[in-house]
Design a protein around this motif. Sequence first.
Motif, short mmCIF file in Angstrom:
data_model
loop_
_atom_site.label_atom_id
_atom_site.label_comp_id
_atom_site.label_asym_id
_atom_site.label_seq_id
_atom_site.Cartn_x
_atom_site.Cartn_y
_atom_site.Cartn_z
N UNK A 52 0.80 -1.21 0.00
CA UNK A 52 0.00 0.00 0.00
C UNK A 52 0.84 1.27 0.00
N UNK A 53 1.89 1.27 0.80
CA UNK A 53 2.66 2.50 0.95
C UNK A 53 3.49 2.82 -0.28
N UNK A 85 -19.05 5.22 8.37
CA UNK A 85 -18.31 4.03 7.96
C UNK A 85 -18.98 3.40 6.73
N UNK A 95 -11.53 4.19 7.21
CA UNK A 95 -11.89 5.21 8.19
C UNK A 95 -11.02 5.14 9.44
N UNK A 96 -10.33 6.23 9.71
CA UNK A 96 -9.55 6.34 10.94
C UNK A 96 -10.40 7.04 11.98
N UNK A 97 -10.28 6.60 13.23
CA UNK A 97 -11.10 7.23 14.26
C UNK A 97 -10.25 7.85 15.36
N UNK A 98 -10.64 9.04 15.77
CA UNK A 98 -9.91 9.76 16.81
C UNK A 98 -10.89 10.38 17.80
N UNK A 118 -1.86 11.29 5.19
CA UNK A 118 -2.51 10.14 5.82
C UNK A 118 -3.96 10.01 5.40
N UNK B 64 -0.34 1.85 12.47
CA UNK B 64 -1.79 1.84 12.40
C UNK B 64 -2.29 0.45 12.78
N UNK B 94 -2.34 4.86 15.08
CA UNK B 94 -3.63 5.29 14.55
C UNK B 94 -4.56 4.09 14.47
N UNK B 95 -5.86 4.38 14.48
CA UNK B 95 -6.83 3.30 14.55
C UNK B 95 -7.84 3.35 13.40
N UNK B 96 -7.87 2.30 12.62
CA UNK B 96 -8.87 2.18 11.56
C UNK B 96 -10.05 1.39 12.12
N UNK B 97 -11.24 1.78 11.74
CA UNK B 97 -12.40 1.07 12.26
C UNK B 97 -13.24 0.46 11.15
N UNK B 98 -13.67 -0.78 11.38
CA UNK B 98 -14.47 -1.50 10.39
C UNK B 98 -15.62 -2.20 11.09
N UNK B 118 -1.17 -2.08 5.31
CA UNK B 118 -1.99 -0.99 5.83
C UNK B 118 -1.95 -0.92 7.35
N UNK B 119 -1.96 -2.07 7.98
CA UNK B 119 -1.93 -2.08 9.45
C UNK B 119 -0.84 -3.00 9.98
#
Lengths: 338, 338
Positions: A52-53, A85, A95-98, A118, B64, B94-98, B118-119
């Motif tokens: 991905x990167x 989402x 989706x990143x959550x903060x 990001x 992540x 960082x936190x991705x949510x699914x 990705x993570x």
Amino acid sequence: MANNITIVKLAAALGLSKSTVSRAFREGSDINPKTKEIILQKAAELGFSPNLYASNLRGNKSYTIAIIIPEFGNKFFSQAIKGIELVARNNGYHVLIYVTDHSAEKEADIIRTLVNGRVDGVIMSGSGEGDNHEYLKLLKSNKVPLVFFDRYYEDVSTACITGNDLDSSYQATKHLIASGARKIAYLAVNKDVSIGKIRMEGYKKALQEAALPLNEQLMLDTSNDVLVNYKDIKNLIENQKPDAIFASVERLAMSTIRVAKELQLLIPKDLKLICFSCLDIADMLQPSLSVVKQPAYEMGIEATTQLFDILCGRKADGIREIIFLDSELIFQGSSSRA
Amino acid sequence: MANNITIVKLAAALGLSKSTVSRAFREGSDINPKTKEIILQKAAELGFSPNLYASNLRGNKSYTIAIIIPEFGNKFFSQAIKGIELVARNNGYHVLIYVTDHSAEKEADIIRTLVNGRVDGVIMSGSGEGDNHEYLKLLKSNKVPLVFFDRYYEDVSTACITGNDLDSSYQATKHLIASGARKIAYLAVNKDVSIGKIRMEGYKKALQEAALPLNEQLMLDTSNDVLVNYKDIKNLIENQKPDAIFASVERLAMSTIRVAKELQLLIPKDLKLICFSCLDIADMLQPSLSVVKQPAYEMGIEATTQLFDILCGRKADGIREIIFLDSELIFQGSSSRA
DNA sequence: GTGAAAGCGCTAACAC
DNA sequence: GTGTTAGCGCTTTCAC
């Protein structure tokens, strides 16, 4: 971390060049369908997918958005996130959550970690703290669009999805008056910002219209700490003896119910209560709770739709536009006449 | 997307080399504090921060993690996410949510998008569907550690944080019996998987110990759809006439309360009720709801801590280990004797 | 239709 | 303490 197999190794394993392998993973590449088939098959077999990167470094797009919310406490935010989402995933986005814990400082910290590519966009409900939101300019200068939902900042020029809070508050307060309340207290977490302010305006409007006095002592500005809430509300009730309470956020209503219990005040007889809330079991409480129910899920959907409109160039960025979604007024036991 | 200014341009603007500039952004780099100061200042001025994708490509690390949960409906998951987000952020992650909507297929789709770097790790509460979790092997083969919380799969060898559900169910059922119940129904979303199964075992154990019959008709296996829940529960109550209900998830208890209301059954007089739930206002319901309250927030924290232990090499990956966190039994009105 | 080769922006040896 | 340099894994001209 990623498998140590790369496009080069895959190519070697198949006796092909890495460019050909790369092509197998992009749409519309001028590649022999059979070759593509073979490559994809081998990739699946080895559990390979392009890093991905490395791709994003070339492509300069992250296919990721961020949600920033002040807290996780209630159904409102859960529902909103659910909507966000959903739309994001339907658009192939992550989706990143903060969570800011209502701190503008944390909010700024988070924003700073988002402007290095990001995310492609941000959906946010403001912390409600502070009046200097300079840090949001960082988003703009890095061309990361921002859409607010529910809690927005007036000094930031961007799209915003929110409830018709002014009118809802007005209607809710009017309803309390109609139920016989004359000394209605208003509870906010921050009277000076966004929702706290607007919801108070509706409250004031209804009082004025009914020729009831506006008493500053009845307008409580409390904190985000539950214990402090409890103490503040208890003080308010003991000292001011209101006959009704309009809570601008759910948590304050819950504290009110507990305080009333402790002070042996009966709801709605001694104290009527109504609040903003997305609780789906408001009818099961004792007494059933009157609520202004915001369309949280729909707000999440609409905010994300707006964001993608901007991301896809269907809409310009940085335009101040407020979209109001109607809340539902559910009057139940807690605010009834007797 | 990211600004078009790069580390090279910054270096040029300052008459320095790009390595020096790079160093200014890493901790513990052997760089003159003054030089660093100058660089950071200029960077702030130009709104520059190092491109994430380039760094991650080099470092082979995403900083992540992903959270995968079946739904967003209740406080349990909100609280758990809150804990996860906290620990992740404290570790600079960082936190991705699914959300899988309880679908194993969606779960698999999501997993597939996560194994390209990705993570660095995944925290998941299983969808509860299906018995073939081959797709999770993808994580392992890509060296992406996985930690379960609450709902895990028995065929997957990894760390798992869950409640002491067997004992809690046993105690809860025993309590119903002690309150006079003799015909206790058990409600699950999936009797054959993880929590549905284990919680049922505690229920059965208590019945057997009290020499009460195990009646399959009283063990309901319903769906994740609220309307179906309602119908199923109504059928169960009308046909089997249980005198108590033990709901393995909160939503089923809420449906039960509504069904009881419709059938004019009084809780706890005609029907006692207890359920797994993290609702913080269970005491405000009418009647107050007896619950098995799982330490959701703590589970989130513990799961994330475990994940970082693995990520930092303090712990090996792929080891089956179940960590049980104690739930709290709160017996209130809904399950009282009369 | 496929391969060779030049970079995307950054990091980390390794020199000095 | 700073600069030089060789890639990280991939995409994309440009040849053939």
